[in-house]
Design a protein around this motif. Structure first.
Motif, PDB file in Angstrom:
ATOM      1  N   ALA A 206      41.497  24.759  28.539  1.00  0.00           N
ATOM      2  CA  ALA A 206      42.705  25.125  29.285  1.00  0.00           C
ATOM      3  C   ALA A 206      43.974  24.715  28.560  1.00  0.00           C
ATOM      4  CB  ALA A 206      42.665  24.502  30.680  1.00  0.00           C
ATOM      5  N   HIS A 207      43.905  23.618  27.822  1.00  0.00           N
ATOM      6  CA  HIS A 207      45.087  23.113  27.105  1.00  0.00           C
ATOM      7  C   HIS A 207      44.687  22.824  25.655  1.00  0.00           C
ATOM      8  CE1 HIS A 207      47.228  22.601  30.943  1.00  0.00           C
ATOM      9  NE2 HIS A 207      46.077  22.166  31.406  1.00  0.00           N
ATOM     10  N   PRO A 208      44.535  23.861  24.852  1.00  0.00           N
ATOM     11  CA  PRO A 208      44.073  23.634  23.469  1.00  0.00           C
ATOM     12  C   PRO A 208      45.073  22.883  22.612  1.00  0.00           C
ATOM     13  CG  PRO A 208      44.745  25.927  23.793  1.00  0.00           C
ATOM     14  CD  PRO A 208      44.763  25.273  25.141  1.00  0.00           C
ATOM     15  N   GLN A 209      46.354  22.886  22.972  1.00  0.00           N
ATOM     16  CA  GLN A 209      47.365  22.206  22.166  1.00  0.00           C
ATOM     17  C   GLN A 209      47.488  20.725  22.493  1.00  0.00           C
ATOM     18  OE1 GLN A 209      48.710  23.860  19.699  1.00  0.00           O
ATOM     19  NE2 GLN A 209      47.632  25.723  20.349  1.00  0.00           N
ATOM     20  N   ALA A 210      46.813  20.274  23.548  1.00  0.00           N
ATOM     21  CA  ALA A 210      46.920  18.877  23.982  1.00  0.00           C
ATOM     22  C   ALA A 210      45.635  18.130  23.650  1.00  0.00           C
ATOM     23  CB  ALA A 210      47.196  18.795  25.481  1.00  0.00           C
ATOM     24  N   LEU A 211      45.775  16.824  23.481  1.00  0.00           N
ATOM     25  CA  LEU A 211      44.620  15.976  23.214  1.00  0.00           C
ATOM     26  C   LEU A 211      44.037  15.482  24.531  1.00  0.00           C
ATOM     27  CD1 LEU A 211      45.840  13.868  20.158  1.00  0.00           C
ATOM     28  CD2 LEU A 211      44.283  15.811  20.164  1.00  0.00           C
ATOM     29  N   THR A 212      42.743  15.696  24.702  1.00  0.00           N
ATOM     30  CA  THR A 212      42.070  15.290  25.938  1.00  0.00           C
ATOM     31  C   THR A 212      40.835  14.478  25.583  1.00  0.00           C
ATOM     32  OG1 THR A 212      42.801  17.311  27.044  1.00  0.00           O
ATOM     33  CG2 THR A 212      41.030  16.072  28.093  1.00  0.00           C
ATOM     34  N   ARG A 213      40.651  13.372  26.278  1.00  0.00           N
ATOM     35  CA  ARG A 213      39.445  12.559  26.118  1.00  0.00           C
ATOM     36  C   ARG A 213      38.944  12.162  27.496  1.00  0.00           C
ATOM     37  NH1 ARG A 213      40.079  14.427  21.942  1.00  0.00           N
ATOM     38  NH2 ARG A 213      40.127  13.498  19.855  1.00  0.00           N
ATOM     39  N   SER A 214      37.646  12.290  27.711  1.00  0.00           N
ATOM     40  CA  SER A 214      37.027  11.815  28.951  1.00  0.00           C
ATOM     41  C   SER A 214      35.827  10.970  28.566  1.00  0.00           C
ATOM     42  CB  SER A 214      36.602  12.994  29.839  1.00  0.00           C
ATOM     43  OG  SER A 214      35.639  13.793  29.191  1.00  0.00           O
ATOM     44  N   ARG A 215      35.719   9.805  29.180  1.00  0.00           N
ATOM     45  CA  ARG A 215      34.663   8.871  28.830  1.00  0.00           C
ATOM     46  C   ARG A 215      34.021   8.308  30.090  1.00  0.00           C
ATOM     47  NH1 ARG A 215      35.131  11.134  24.817  1.00  0.00           N
ATOM     48  NH2 ARG A 215      35.619  10.375  22.726  1.00  0.00           N
ATOM     49  N   SER A 216      32.697   8.196  30.032  1.00  0.00           N
ATOM     50  CA  SER A 216      31.950   7.537  31.094  1.00  0.00           C
ATOM     51  C   SER A 216      31.742   6.083  30.685  1.00  0.00           C
ATOM     52  CB  SER A 216      30.606   8.225  31.316  1.00  0.00           C
ATOM     53  OG  SER A 216      29.776   7.441  32.143  1.00  0.00           O
ATOM     54  N   VAL A 217      32.324   5.170  31.438  1.00  0.00           N
ATOM     55  CA  VAL A 217      32.213   3.748  31.108  1.00  0.00           C
ATOM     56  C   VAL A 217      30.768   3.286  31.189  1.00  0.00           C
ATOM     57  CG1 VAL A 217      32.941   1.427  31.768  1.00  0.00           C
ATOM     58  CG2 VAL A 217      34.557   3.321  31.886  1.00  0.00           C
ATOM     59  N   SER A 218      30.055   3.756  32.218  1.00  0.00           N
ATOM     60  CA  SER A 218      28.649   3.360  32.355  1.00  0.00           C
ATOM     61  C   SER A 218      27.820   3.884  31.188  1.00  0.00           C
ATOM     62  CB  SER A 218      28.096   3.879  33.680  1.00  0.00           C
ATOM     63  OG  SER A 218      28.221   5.294  33.759  1.00  0.00           O
ATOM     64  N   HIS A 219      28.126   5.096  30.721  1.00  0.00           N
ATOM     65  CA  HIS A 219      27.391   5.659  29.592  1.00  0.00           C
ATOM     66  C   HIS A 219      27.685   4.882  28.313  1.00  0.00           C
ATOM     67  CE1 HIS A 219      25.487   8.806  27.140  1.00  0.00           C
ATOM     68  NE2 HIS A 219      26.521   8.702  26.336  1.00  0.00           N
ATOM     69  N   LEU A 220      28.921   4.431  28.156  1.00  0.00           N
ATOM     70  CA  LEU A 220      29.281   3.698  26.941  1.00  0.00           C
ATOM     71  C   LEU A 220      28.695   2.291  26.924  1.00  0.00           C
ATOM     72  CD1 LEU A 220      33.041   4.725  26.541  1.00  0.00           C
ATOM     73  CD2 LEU A 220      31.078   5.620  25.291  1.00  0.00           C
ATOM     74  N   THR A 221      28.585   1.686  28.087  1.00  0.00           N
ATOM     75  CA  THR A 221      28.109   0.299  28.128  1.00  0.00           C
ATOM     76  C   THR A 221      26.592   0.187  28.284  1.00  0.00           C
ATOM     77  OG1 THR A 221      28.478   0.252  30.522  1.00  0.00           O
ATOM     78  CG2 THR A 221      30.263  -0.526  29.112  1.00  0.00           C
ATOM     79  N   ALA A 222      25.945   1.268  28.683  1.00  0.00           N
ATOM     80  CA  ALA A 222      24.500   1.193  28.936  1.00  0.00           C
ATOM     81  C   ALA A 222      23.695   0.754  27.713  1.00  0.00           C
ATOM     82  CB  ALA A 222      23.996   2.533  29.467  1.00  0.00           C
ATOM     83  N   PRO A 223      23.929   1.298  26.499  1.00  0.00           N
ATOM     84  CA  PRO A 223      23.120   0.852  25.348  1.00  0.00           C
ATOM     85  C   PRO A 223      23.274  -0.642  25.053  1.00  0.00           C
ATOM     86  CG  PRO A 223      24.232   2.916  24.859  1.00  0.00           C
ATOM     87  CD  PRO A 223      24.815   2.419  26.133  1.00  0.00           C
ATOM     88  N   ALA A 224      24.512  -1.145  25.131  1.00  0.00           N
ATOM     89  CA  ALA A 224      24.701  -2.571  24.872  1.00  0.00           C
ATOM     90  C   ALA A 224      24.023  -3.409  25.942  1.00  0.00           C
ATOM     91  CB  ALA A 224      26.193  -2.888  24.816  1.00  0.00           C
ATOM     92  N   PHE A 225      24.116  -2.968  27.183  1.00  0.00           N
ATOM     93  CA  PHE A 225      23.481  -3.702  28.280  1.00  0.00           C
ATOM     94  C   PHE A 225      21.959  -3.702  28.114  1.00  0.00           C
ATOM     95  CE2 PHE A 225      21.705  -3.919  32.587  1.00  0.00           C
ATOM     96  CZ  PHE A 225      22.278  -5.090  33.032  1.00  0.00           C
ATOM     97  N   ALA A 226      21.407  -2.533  27.769  1.00  0.00           N
ATOM     98  CA  ALA A 226      19.957  -2.446  27.586  1.00  0.00           C
ATOM     99  C   ALA A 226      19.500  -3.279  26.395  1.00  0.00           C
ATOM    100  CB  ALA A 226      19.545  -0.987  27.405  1.00  0.00           C
ATOM    101  N   GLY A 227      20.281  -3.253  25.309  1.00  0.00           N
ATOM    102  CA  GLY A 227      19.924  -4.058  24.141  1.00  0.00           C
ATOM    103  C   GLY A 227      19.936  -5.536  24.446  1.00  0.00           C
ATOM    104  N   ALA A 228      20.949  -5.972  25.218  1.00  0.00           N
ATOM    105  CA  ALA A 228      21.012  -7.382  25.588  1.00  0.00           C
ATOM    106  C   ALA A 228      19.839  -7.771  26.470  1.00  0.00           C
ATOM    107  CB  ALA A 228      22.336  -7.671  26.297  1.00  0.00           C
ATOM    108  N   MET A 229      19.418  -6.875  27.351  1.00  0.00           N
ATOM    109  CA  MET A 229      18.274  -7.159  28.214  1.00  0.00           C
ATOM    110  C   MET A 229      16.991  -7.292  27.412  1.00  0.00           C
ATOM    111  SD  MET A 229      19.186  -7.450  31.395  1.00  0.00           S
ATOM    112  CE  MET A 229      17.687  -7.123  32.310  1.00  0.00           C
TER     113      MET A 229
END
Length: 269
Positions: A206-229
């Motif tokens: 919808a806005h090709p000239q603008a920068l857009t980022r969407s991030r899932s915090v749970s998705h980003l932290t899950a690998p580190a959490f699983a590795g620590a476990m």
């Protein structure tokens, strides 16, 4: 300064009319301004007119003086209160939500000397204390209500970081901000990674000239959490687009497939 100028001007006029010494003329002027009973009965007409004029000016100045005193007291009392965005602010980052994640982002932005305006609906949010200490402007209000983003100067902002814990609030704020400024940089915090992917693709189309980022915090932290476990020592988790690059330290002693080998030799899909 205005009050002092008025008093001096009236005192000079009183000296010119009554031929009184400067000190007595100033004293009579203050009596007239404060409406203290000292009527100019039997005095020259000029003195009587000047007294009436001084009384009128005093009626106008006393409320101003009272308001200035109350404003000063209020300023001292609210010295630790939240700041409002300056009128000419531009090129800043609008940060929605100062909870656990928003507070850490706020601290990092200020470490980088990036101007920030926070928007928070909860007056008891944990990040408001940090914003108050760092003297960061804060707009208290529901971001979905009209006028809240405008108060944060979204039309002159450099980027929008929507980091509240409500996906709908973040998405609604981003869509409204794009209507105000289509080329605004937007970062969205969303819970579900599939939903974050769909939002990212839709906003990018919808806005090709603008920068857009969407991030899932749970998705980003899950690998580190699983590795620590699993007993791994997690050195870092770096998001790369929609994936996470995980760095972990493991003990290779006693593992024949790892001990004494390079990473390339030990690699197995």
């Amino acid at each position: 300064a205005g009050l002092v100028a008025c008093v001096i001007g009236l005192a000079v006029a009183s000296m010119a009319v009554t031929r009184e010494p400067p000190l007595r003329a100033t004293y009579l002027t203050l009596l007239d301004l404060f409406a203290i009973n000292n009527p100019a009965i039997g005095e020259p007409a000029g003195r009587q007119v000047l007294q009436l004029f001084s009384g009128l000016v005093g009626l106008l100045l006393l409320p101003v003086l009272l308001a200035a005193v109350l404003e000063a007291l209020g300023t001292f009392r609210s010295g630790s209160a939240l700041r409002k965005p300056p009128r000419g602010l531009s090129g800043h980052v609008v940060l929605l939500g100062v909870g656990k994640i928003g507070t850490r982002v706020l601290a990092r932005l200020r470490e980088l000397n990036i101007p920030v305006v926070c928007v928070e609906a909860d007056p008891e949010a944990r990040g408001l204390a940090l914003a108050r200490r760092l003297r960061v402007p804060v707009v208290l209000g529901d971001v979905t209500q009209e006028g809240v983003l405008e108060a944060a100067k979204i039309h002159r902002a450099h980027a929008l970081l929507a980091l509240t814990s409500a996906d709908t609030t973040n998405l609604e704020a981003a869509l409204y901000a794009r209507t105000v400024r289509p080329d605004l940089r937007v970062v969205l915090r969303l819970y579900d990674d599939d939903f974050a992917t769909a939002v990212y693709r839709t906003l990018r189309a919808a806005h090709p000239q603008a920068l857009t980022r969407s991030r899932s915090v749970s998705h980003l932290t899950a690998p580190a959490f699983a590795g620590a476990m699993m007993g791994r020592q997690i050195l870092g988790a770096i998001p790369v687009e929609r994936r996470v690059l995980l760095f972990a330290a493991i003990q290779v002693g006693g593992h024949a497939q790892l001990e004494g080998r390079t990473v390339g030799d030990a690699f197995r899909a």
